[in-house]
Design an enzyme around this catalytic site. Structure first.
Site, PDB file in Angstrom:
ATOM      1  N   ASP A 136       2.946  -4.943  -3.573  1.00  0.00           N
ATOM      2  CA  ASP A 136       3.521  -3.696  -3.094  1.00  0.00           C
ATOM      3  C   ASP A 136       2.479  -2.587  -3.000  1.00  0.00           C
ATOM      4  OD1 ASP A 136       5.958  -5.015  -3.141  1.00  0.00           O
ATOM      5  OD2 ASP A 136       6.426  -4.336  -5.172  1.00  0.00           O
ATOM      6  N   LYS A 137       2.800  -1.585  -2.209  1.00  0.00           N
ATOM      7  CA  LYS A 137       1.911  -0.439  -2.005  1.00  0.00           C
ATOM      8  C   LYS A 137       1.424   0.152  -3.324  1.00  0.00           C
ATOM      9  CE  LYS A 137       2.012   4.350  -0.407  1.00  0.00           C
ATOM     10  NZ  LYS A 137       2.858   5.444   0.134  1.00  0.00           N
TER      11      LYS A 137
END
Length: 305
Positions: A136-137
């Site tokens: 994820d970011k």
């Protein structure tokens, strides 16, 4: 321009989303569900839910929007390359960086940076060249990237066969009483919020092994999580499922949480067999500075050394 596909059901008594994937070329189950939820699928002129059982003779009309076009350009962005040879790159991704372009993040991604640095495999198409797996970011840590298609196929097979190593460090809310455990619960898109994943009966198999590393006064627990599968938001969803959401998680965590750059989750250890040499390769990286500082503060607060 939108594309419209119409067909008549000849094999009834199956879910609408399953019928779509069986009758519309190159349409995944998740994409089918998304089209249904967006009201782009009609059954005899009416909207139905994904779980609706289609019947023989019903006419299904599917409207497929034209995908947004994006030009993925190489960008001179500094990245932390832990290892590189002619076949693979291992990158330590920082928090805040998106792995590959999407309509919401067309540039400044890890893929833009990698394309500037090196040629990448083409198996995943224009937007995800070289990307074998994602994080994820706001999750930091190690990713393996393929420079060519041979390497990509080998690394992807290892993921599928569950023969690689992916270990994460997570800081979660509450006191996990067990020293270790296994979370085995299927994950799919949330029925209530399409931005979230959730534990759902018809989700994909998902297994996470966890081990407690340190406890902080019953308020927080530091854990190691080893992935057996790799579902979207797997650790975040699984830890929330057992009542211990990740600290700092803006999507799955409580409002009253530790401040950071998003969830306190770091892909610390990565292992795989090299596609060409068959050598077992294992890499480890340190926690981000804000993660280390937070742990130090918790130790000081609870007089732990």
């Amino acid at each position: 321009m939108k594309d419209t596909v119409t067909y008549t059901v000849t094999k009834g008594n199956v879910r609408l989303d399953k019928s779509l994937t069986d009758n519309v070329e190159d349409l995944s189950r998740s994409r089918a569900k998304s089209l249904i939820e967006d009201g782009l699928v009609l059954v005899d002129g009416r909207k139905k839910k994904a779980k609706y059982d289609v019947k023989d003779g019903e006419v299904i009309q599917v409207t497929i929007p034209e995908p947004e076009t994006m030009n993925v350009e190489p960008e001179n962005i500094n990245i932390d390359i832990v290892y590189e040879d002619d076949d693979v790159i291992v990158v330590n991704k920082p928090q805040g960086m998106v792995v590959h372009p999407s309509p919401g993040h067309p540039d400044h991604t890890l893929v833009n940076a990698l394309l500037y640095h090196s040629p990448l495999s083409t198996i995943n198409g224009t937007y995800r060249p070289g990307i074998v797996h994602r994080i994820d970011k706001d999750t930091s840590g190690l990713l393996m990237v393929a420079k060519n298609n041979y390497a990509h196929e080998s690394l992807s097979k290892q993921l599928k066969d569950k023969s690689n190593i992916r270990e994460y460090i997570a800081l979660v809310h509450g006191n996990i009483k067990e020293n270790s455990g296994v979370i085995n619960a299927p994950i799919g898109r949330s029925k209530k919020d399409r931005k979230k994943q959730a534990i759902v009966d018809d989700g994909k198999n998902a297994v996470t092994h966890f081990k407690v590393l340190e406890r902080f006064g019953g308020e927080y627990t530091l854990v190691s999580c080893v992935l057996e599968t790799g579902r979207t938001h797997q650790i975040r969803v699984h830890m929330k499922y057992i009542g211990h959401p990740l600290a700092g998680d803006p999507l799955y965590g409580p409002k009253n949480t530790l401040k950071g750059n998003g969830q306190f989750l770091h892909a610390k250890k990565l292992g795989f067999v090299h596609p060409k040499t068959n050598e077992q390769m294992i890499f480890e990286t340190s926690l981000p500075e804000i993660f280390e500082q937070t742990i130090t503060k918790l130790r000081n607060k609870y007089n732990q050394k």
